[in-house]
Design a protein around this motif. Structure first.
Motif, PDB file in Angstrom:
ATOM      1  N   GLU A  13     -17.234 -35.941-118.144  1.00 27.17           N
ATOM      2  CA  GLU A  13     -16.295 -36.991-117.602  1.00 27.17           C
ATOM      3  C   GLU A  13     -15.082 -36.676-118.076  1.00 27.17           C
ATOM      4  O   GLU A  13     -14.032 -36.932-117.060  1.00 27.17           O
ATOM      5  CB  GLU A  13     -16.688 -38.322-118.041  1.00 27.17           C
ATOM      6  CG  GLU A  13     -17.975 -38.912-117.556  1.00 27.17           C
ATOM      7  CD  GLU A  13     -17.968 -39.199-116.151  1.00 27.17           C
ATOM      8  OE1 GLU A  13     -17.384 -38.862-115.344  1.00 27.17           O
ATOM      9  OE2 GLU A  13     -19.386 -39.410-115.795  1.00 27.17           O
ATOM     10  N   ASP A 208     -13.496 -45.075-111.141  1.00 26.41           N
ATOM     11  CA  ASP A 208     -13.831 -43.760-110.484  1.00 26.41           C
ATOM     12  C   ASP A 208     -15.219 -43.429-111.085  1.00 26.41           C
ATOM     13  O   ASP A 208     -16.023 -42.857-110.355  1.00 26.41           O
ATOM     14  CB  ASP A 208     -12.951 -42.612-111.196  1.00 26.41           C
ATOM     15  CG  ASP A 208     -13.048 -41.323-110.149  1.00 26.41           C
ATOM     16  OD1 ASP A 208     -13.031 -41.391-109.070  1.00 26.41           O
ATOM     17  OD2 ASP A 208     -13.165 -40.267-111.044  1.00 26.41           O
ATOM     18  N   GLU A 213     -18.376 -43.144-108.027  1.00 21.45           N
ATOM     19  CA  GLU A 213     -19.752 -42.499-108.067  1.00 21.45           C
ATOM     20  C   GLU A 213     -20.647 -42.699-107.011  1.00 21.45           C
ATOM     21  O   GLU A 213     -21.282 -42.140-106.658  1.00 21.45           O
ATOM     22  CB  GLU A 213     -20.263 -42.432-109.542  1.00 21.45           C
ATOM     23  CG  GLU A 213     -19.539 -41.586-110.727  1.00 21.45           C
ATOM     24  CD  GLU A 213     -20.777 -40.815-111.110  1.00 21.45           C
ATOM     25  OE1 GLU A 213     -22.087 -40.622-110.723  1.00 21.45           O
ATOM     26  OE2 GLU A 213     -20.580 -40.413-112.452  1.00 21.45           O
ATOM     27  N   ARG A 216     -19.186 -41.650-103.726  1.00 18.37           N
ATOM     28  CA  ARG A 216     -19.317 -39.787-103.287  1.00 18.37           C
ATOM     29  C   ARG A 216     -20.975 -39.702-103.529  1.00 18.37           C
ATOM     30  O   ARG A 216     -21.085 -38.374-103.253  1.00 18.37           O
ATOM     31  CB  ARG A 216     -18.544 -39.480-104.684  1.00 18.37           C
ATOM     32  CG  ARG A 216     -17.187 -39.515-104.549  1.00 18.37           C
ATOM     33  CD  ARG A 216     -16.588 -38.594-105.543  1.00 18.37           C
ATOM     34  NE  ARG A 216     -16.691 -38.777-106.892  1.00 18.37           N
ATOM     35  CZ  ARG A 216     -16.108 -39.671-107.752  1.00 18.37           C
ATOM     36  NH1 ARG A 216     -15.075 -40.316-107.304  1.00 18.37           N
ATOM     37  NH2 ARG A 216     -16.378 -39.955-109.013  1.00 18.37           N
ATOM     38  N   GLY A 217     -21.813 -40.604-103.705  1.00 18.44           N
ATOM     39  CA  GLY A 217     -23.142 -40.230-103.649  1.00 18.44           C
ATOM     40  C   GLY A 217     -23.820 -39.385-104.995  1.00 18.44           C
ATOM     41  O   GLY A 217     -24.686 -38.865-105.150  1.00 18.44           O
ATOM     42  N   THR A 218     -22.904 -39.610-106.177  1.00 18.29           N
ATOM     43  CA  THR A 218     -23.247 -38.732-107.288  1.00 18.29           C
ATOM     44  C   THR A 218     -24.124 -39.656-108.335  1.00 18.29           C
ATOM     45  O   THR A 218     -24.760 -39.243-109.232  1.00 18.29           O
ATOM     46  CB  THR A 218     -22.089 -38.045-108.201  1.00 18.29           C
ATOM     47  OG1 THR A 218     -21.078 -39.117-108.112  1.00 18.29           O
ATOM     48  CG2 THR A 218     -21.612 -37.141-107.330  1.00 18.29           C
ATOM     49  N   GLU A 220     -26.891 -41.267-107.631  1.00 16.35           N
ATOM     50  CA  GLU A 220     -28.097 -41.232-107.582  1.00 16.35           C
ATOM     51  C   GLU A 220     -28.591 -39.642-108.293  1.00 16.35           C
ATOM     52  O   GLU A 220     -29.559 -39.716-108.967  1.00 16.35           O
ATOM     53  CB  GLU A 220     -28.604 -41.256-106.095  1.00 16.35           C
ATOM     54  CG  GLU A 220     -30.243 -41.192-105.908  1.00 16.35           C
ATOM     55  CD  GLU A 220     -30.637 -41.630-104.594  1.00 16.35           C
ATOM     56  OE1 GLU A 220     -29.993 -42.516-104.113  1.00 16.35           O
ATOM     57  OE2 GLU A 220     -31.651 -41.333-104.306  1.00 16.35           O
ATOM     58  N   THR A 221     -27.620 -38.638-108.066  1.00 13.95           N
ATOM     59  CA  THR A 221     -27.940 -37.613-108.764  1.00 13.95           C
ATOM     60  C   THR A 221     -28.131 -37.882-110.223  1.00 13.95           C
ATOM     61  O   THR A 221     -28.963 -37.097-110.715  1.00 13.95           O
ATOM     62  CB  THR A 221     -26.773 -36.768-108.373  1.00 13.95           C
ATOM     63  OG1 THR A 221     -26.330 -36.790-107.222  1.00 13.95           O
ATOM     64  CG2 THR A 221     -26.921 -35.166-108.696  1.00 13.95           C
ATOM     65  N   ILE A 222     -27.229 -38.484-110.669  1.00 15.45           N
ATOM     66  CA  ILE A 222     -27.149 -38.513-112.264  1.00 15.45           C
ATOM     67  C   ILE A 222     -28.385 -39.410-112.906  1.00 15.45           C
ATOM     68  O   ILE A 222     -28.827 -39.374-113.692  1.00 15.45           O
ATOM     69  CB  ILE A 222     -25.710 -38.954-112.872  1.00 15.45           C
ATOM     70  CG1 ILE A 222     -25.591 -38.919-114.561  1.00 15.45           C
ATOM     71  CG2 ILE A 222     -25.520 -40.344-112.640  1.00 15.45           C
ATOM     72  CD1 ILE A 222     -25.697 -37.288-114.911  1.00 15.45           C
ATOM     73  N   LEU A 223     -28.579 -40.430-111.992  1.00 14.64           N
ATOM     74  CA  LEU A 223     -29.801 -41.294-112.383  1.00 14.64           C
ATOM     75  C   LEU A 223     -31.055 -40.542-112.295  1.00 14.64           C
ATOM     76  O   LEU A 223     -32.077 -40.829-112.842  1.00 14.64           O
ATOM     77  CB  LEU A 223     -29.973 -42.321-111.558  1.00 14.64           C
ATOM     78  CG  LEU A 223     -28.927 -43.351-111.773  1.00 14.64           C
ATOM     79  CD1 LEU A 223     -28.950 -44.582-110.702  1.00 14.64           C
ATOM     80  CD2 LEU A 223     -28.733 -43.918-113.113  1.00 14.64           C
ATOM     81  N   PHE A 397     -27.667 -50.394-106.793  1.00 10.69           N
ATOM     82  CA  PHE A 397     -28.076 -49.884-105.463  1.00 10.69           C
ATOM     83  C   PHE A 397     -27.695 -51.159-104.665  1.00 10.69           C
ATOM     84  O   PHE A 397     -28.524 -51.560-103.735  1.00 10.69           O
ATOM     85  CB  PHE A 397     -29.390 -49.509-105.490  1.00 10.69           C
ATOM     86  CG  PHE A 397     -29.993 -48.245-106.087  1.00 10.69           C
ATOM     87  CD1 PHE A 397     -29.656 -47.236-105.785  1.00 10.69           C
ATOM     88  CD2 PHE A 397     -30.480 -48.422-107.464  1.00 10.69           C
ATOM     89  CE1 PHE A 397     -29.864 -46.016-106.343  1.00 10.69           C
ATOM     90  CE2 PHE A 397     -30.671 -47.154-108.228  1.00 10.69           C
ATOM     91  CZ  PHE A 397     -30.268 -45.932-107.685  1.00 10.69           C
TER      92      PHE A 397
ATOM     93  N   ALA B  87     -28.853 -37.857-100.545  1.00 13.26           N
ATOM     94  CA  ALA B  87     -27.950 -38.915-101.096  1.00 13.26           C
ATOM     95  C   ALA B  87     -27.640 -38.389-102.453  1.00 13.26           C
ATOM     96  O   ALA B  87     -26.636 -38.875-103.268  1.00 13.26           O
ATOM     97  CB  ALA B  87     -28.588 -40.230-101.250  1.00 13.26           C
ATOM     98  N   THR B  88     -28.214 -37.235-102.931  1.00 14.68           N
ATOM     99  CA  THR B  88     -27.597 -36.947-104.414  1.00 14.68           C
ATOM    100  C   THR B  88     -26.533 -35.546-104.167  1.00 14.68           C
ATOM    101  O   THR B  88     -26.764 -34.353-103.893  1.00 14.68           O
ATOM    102  CB  THR B  88     -28.973 -35.867-105.029  1.00 14.68           C
ATOM    103  OG1 THR B  88     -29.590 -35.081-104.219  1.00 14.68           O
ATOM    104  CG2 THR B  88     -29.985 -37.054-105.712  1.00 14.68           C
ATOM    105  N   ALA B  89     -25.196 -36.279-104.187  1.00 14.06           N
ATOM    106  CA  ALA B  89     -24.137 -35.512-104.053  1.00 14.06           C
ATOM    107  C   ALA B  89     -23.666 -34.575-105.203  1.00 14.06           C
ATOM    108  O   ALA B  89     -24.487 -34.764-106.159  1.00 14.06           O
ATOM    109  CB  ALA B  89     -22.931 -36.193-103.429  1.00 14.06           C
ATOM    110  N   PHE B 103     -26.343 -30.353-115.702  1.00 10.50           N
ATOM    111  CA  PHE B 103     -27.917 -30.922-115.671  1.00 10.50           C
ATOM    112  C   PHE B 103     -28.596 -30.238-116.668  1.00 10.50           C
ATOM    113  O   PHE B 103     -29.678 -30.650-117.073  1.00 10.50           O
ATOM    114  CB  PHE B 103     -28.324 -30.731-114.369  1.00 10.50           C
ATOM    115  CG  PHE B 103     -27.806 -31.994-113.482  1.00 10.50           C
ATOM    116  CD1 PHE B 103     -26.538 -32.143-113.022  1.00 10.50           C
ATOM    117  CD2 PHE B 103     -28.362 -33.265-113.402  1.00 10.50           C
ATOM    118  CE1 PHE B 103     -25.863 -33.405-112.550  1.00 10.50           C
ATOM    119  CE2 PHE B 103     -28.097 -34.257-112.795  1.00 10.50           C
ATOM    120  CZ  PHE B 103     -26.895 -34.402-112.128  1.00 10.50           C
TER     121      PHE B 103
END
Lengths: 399, 250
Positions: A13, A208, A213, A216-218, A220-223, A397, B87-89, B103
């Motif tokens: 971050e 931000d 997040e 920007r759709g990130t 879900e990525t981090i989760l 969500f 959806a995973t950007a 990651f």
């Protein structure tokens, strides 16, 4: 809780934050530049204006005085005044800044000087117009010195000493230490600034790292990574907190330097420089008092911003928050608002009030402990809510 | 191995009350197999996959991935899963390499292993020429490769793909399809959802047709073709879903 994961999240971050021009401007550039620019701008503008006003010999007009040649001669003899010929539109000339002031000498003024009763000379000027006010001051001091001359002559004629009318003199002398003088002049202001900027510094990273997040759709990525939500929220929180602290530290440093410079530049009526240096111990104490408040802001802003789906939506939620912070912070700056046990429990207002005292070197330890402890409790509650919110699917969500 | 056991998920909606997004979904997907989850928009595919990836918690039922229960050990499940969806950007201000490193570290890889793994993946996916470029400056294809590298960095035995090719151009979609096939060849357990029947034809060993949150049909592609006497997969879906349409519309 996994410290390694928190550290990994925090480092990432931080790296992203340092690369974000928008948050860097609000956290670093604004606090570093705002005070030097504002203060130096204010000083140079006022010194140029005042300097110009003082240098110019004011044009003044005498109204009446045909039967009082002595006072008119005294005014004409004063090299710091330029007496212009009488004109009927003198009021208009003052309003339009053609002349600085006018003085109305009543009929029979010189005769009344000898026989009484005391007459009044009226000085006409333009209130609020700095050059006109300077002109009026010049006229007044010129008339006062004429009055002193009249008194001296009368005393001399009666063989009386000059001390008859001024049997003693007075002199003002400051005994407060320099940091208290500086603190009294800017003490209330410094707490206010620390509070406001520690909030604004936290605001953009808080948005931000949460709504940003999501947008920007990130998120879900981090989760989908193995990091626990507790570690994730703590890593994010630490970054928002760092941003808040950085802003506060930079703003106070920049403000301290700017005020010290301003103190050296401004000369008081007694001819001394106004000492605006703040004691280092007081500044550190203000920071310490600001720490739990900064935690409170960081956690609260993150929690609110997390509800939003987009950056813009989060901004619209957080803008009203600014008023919630500004109002108690400003209330403490108001003259006459003093710290009471009840006020010591109101967040933001309590810190603002105690900072005002600390900066002048007054340490009421009971209040300090009460305020620090109560703000810590609020901060922990806010952080707990932030952690809980990060575990709620309906928030993460929200659709 | 993925075992979904009566997996259910409900949401509370202010206007519509309780919405049962997924109800009693049970299926098994074995290593070296690709399980295709098919269905219309809103059928419950994404919710099911998100529950398997532990992004959402089931309201009732559970799933076991690589021996770990999604409710009891969500973090251990995630450590064994690679999750990829449209959806995973990517983080726009990180470079492709930093993204994958992040990651890898979150998955607990030590620095020498991480470096070796990144070099391997970047070479395999031909990513070395943009590894130091920020993600917001990457083309769609480069972004997709970076996302793949991100899901692969910890070499997970289970892969979950939620409509991974939606909105992608032909070339990028081909890269993804090739990558999914590679994963199967490596013996990974794969589940993926899609609307594109040619992808199902090419990849899936098993398919499950989901509608109204319930698994309405399941089997291999040849089994379903034989059962419904229909070669076209779209027509099979229509035949499976058709009887339930009236109910779900109400």
């Amino acid at each position: 809780m996994n410290f390694h994961s928190i550290w990994v999240v925090y480092r990432k971050e931080l790296r992203e934050w340092l690369r974000d021009r928008r948050t860097l401007i609000s956290t670093v550039v604004v606090p570093l530049l705002i005070f030097p620019v504002l203060i130096s701008g204010m000083i140079s503008m006022s010194s140029v204006l005042i300097g110009q006003a003082q240098k110019q010999i004011p044009k003044v007009m005498i109204i009446g005085g045909e039967d009082s040649p002595d006072v008119v001669a005294a005014l004409r003899a004063n090299k710091e005044l330029e007496v212009v010929p009488y004109a009927d539109n003198w009021k208009k000339q003052i309003s339009e800044k053609e002349i600085r002031a006018a003085l109305e000498i009543p009929k029979g003024f010189q005769a009344s000087l000898e026989n009484g009763p005391a007459e009044t000379i009226q000085i006409d000027y333009y209130l609020g117009e700095i050059k006109s006010e300077f002109g009026a001051e010049h006229v007044e001091s010129s008339l006062k010195s004429y009055r002193d001359d009249v008194i001296k002559k009368r005393l001399a004629a009666s063989n009386l000493p000059a001390t008859l009318v001024s049997p003693f003199e007075t002199k003002k002398n400051n005994v407060a230490p320099p940091e208290k003088v500086g603190g009294a002049s800017i003490g209330s202001f410094i707490g206010y600034i620390v509070i406001i900027l520690s909030m604004t510094g936290a605001m953009y990273p808080a948005i931000d790292l949460t709504a940003g997040e999501k947008e920007r759709g990130t998120m879900e990525t981090i989760l989908s990574s193995p990091v626990s939500r507790l570690d994730l929220v703590l890593g994010k929180f630490l970054l928002v907190f760092s941003a808040s602290l950085t802003t506060a530290i930079l703003s106070v440093t920049s403000m301290g330097i700017s005020f010290a410079y301003m103190g050296r530049t401004i000369t008081t009526n007694s001819g001394n420089h106004l000492d605006m240096n703040l004691g280092l111990a007081s500044v550190i104490a203000v920071f310490l008092m600001g720490l739990p408040l900064s935690i409170l802001f960081s956690a609260a802003l993150m929690t609110i911003a997390l509800f939003a789906k987009t950056y813009k939506e989060a901004q619209s939620y957080l803008t009203p928050m600014t008023f919630l912070v500004v109002i108690p912070a400003v209330a403490a700056v108001m003259p006459g608002v003093e710290l009471t046990p009840k006020l010591a429990l109101i967040p933001i207002l309590n810190t603002s009030l105690i900072c005002k005292e600390i900066i002048t070197g007054t340490y009421h330890w009971n209040s300090i402990i009460l305020i620090f402890a109560s703000t810590c409790v609020y901060a922990v509650v806010a952080l707990f809510i932030a952690i809980k919110m990060f575990q709620r699917e309906s928030v993460l969500f929200r659709s | 191995m993925i075992e979904a056991r009566a997996l259910s998920k409900s949401f509370q909606d202010k206007k519509r009350g309780i919405i049962r997004a997924v109800e009693n979904v049970t299926f098994t997907c074995r290593p070296g197999q690709i399980y295709g989850l098919l269905g219309a928009n809103g059928a419950g595919k994404t919710t099911t996959l998100r529950m398997l990836a532990t992004i959402l918690e089931p309201t009732s039922g559970t799933a076991v991935l690589c021996g770990y229960d999604v409710v009891e050990h969500p973090e251990k499940v995630r450590a064994n899963v690679g999750f990829l969806s449209t959806a995973t950007a990517l983080y726009p201000r990180l470079t492709a390499q930093e993204m994958v490193e992040y990651f890898g570290r979150l998955n607990g890889l030590d620095e020498p292993t991480l470096k070796k793994r990144i070099d391997e993946i970047f070479t395999r996916l031909d990513m070395n020429n943009f590894r130091d470029r920020r993600c917001d400056k990457l083309s769609t294809g480069m972004k997709q490769k970076t996302s793949i590298a991100r899901t692969l960095v910890h070499n997970p035995p289970v892969m979950i793909f939620d409509e991974p090719t939606t909105g992608l151009d032909v070339m990028t979609a081909r890269t993804i399809i090739g990558f999914i096939a590679d994963c199967r060849d490596q013996g990974k357990t794969i589940i993926f959802s899609t609307h594109i029947m040619s992808e199902v034809d090419r990849l899936c060993d098993h398919v499950g047709i989901i509608h109204g949150g319930q698994l309405r049909e399941e089997g291999t592609v040849p089994e379903l073709r034989a059962k419904y006497a229909e070669h076209n997969l779209e027509e099979i879906i229509v035949k499976v879903v058709g009887p339930h349409l009236a109910n779900s519309e109400v």
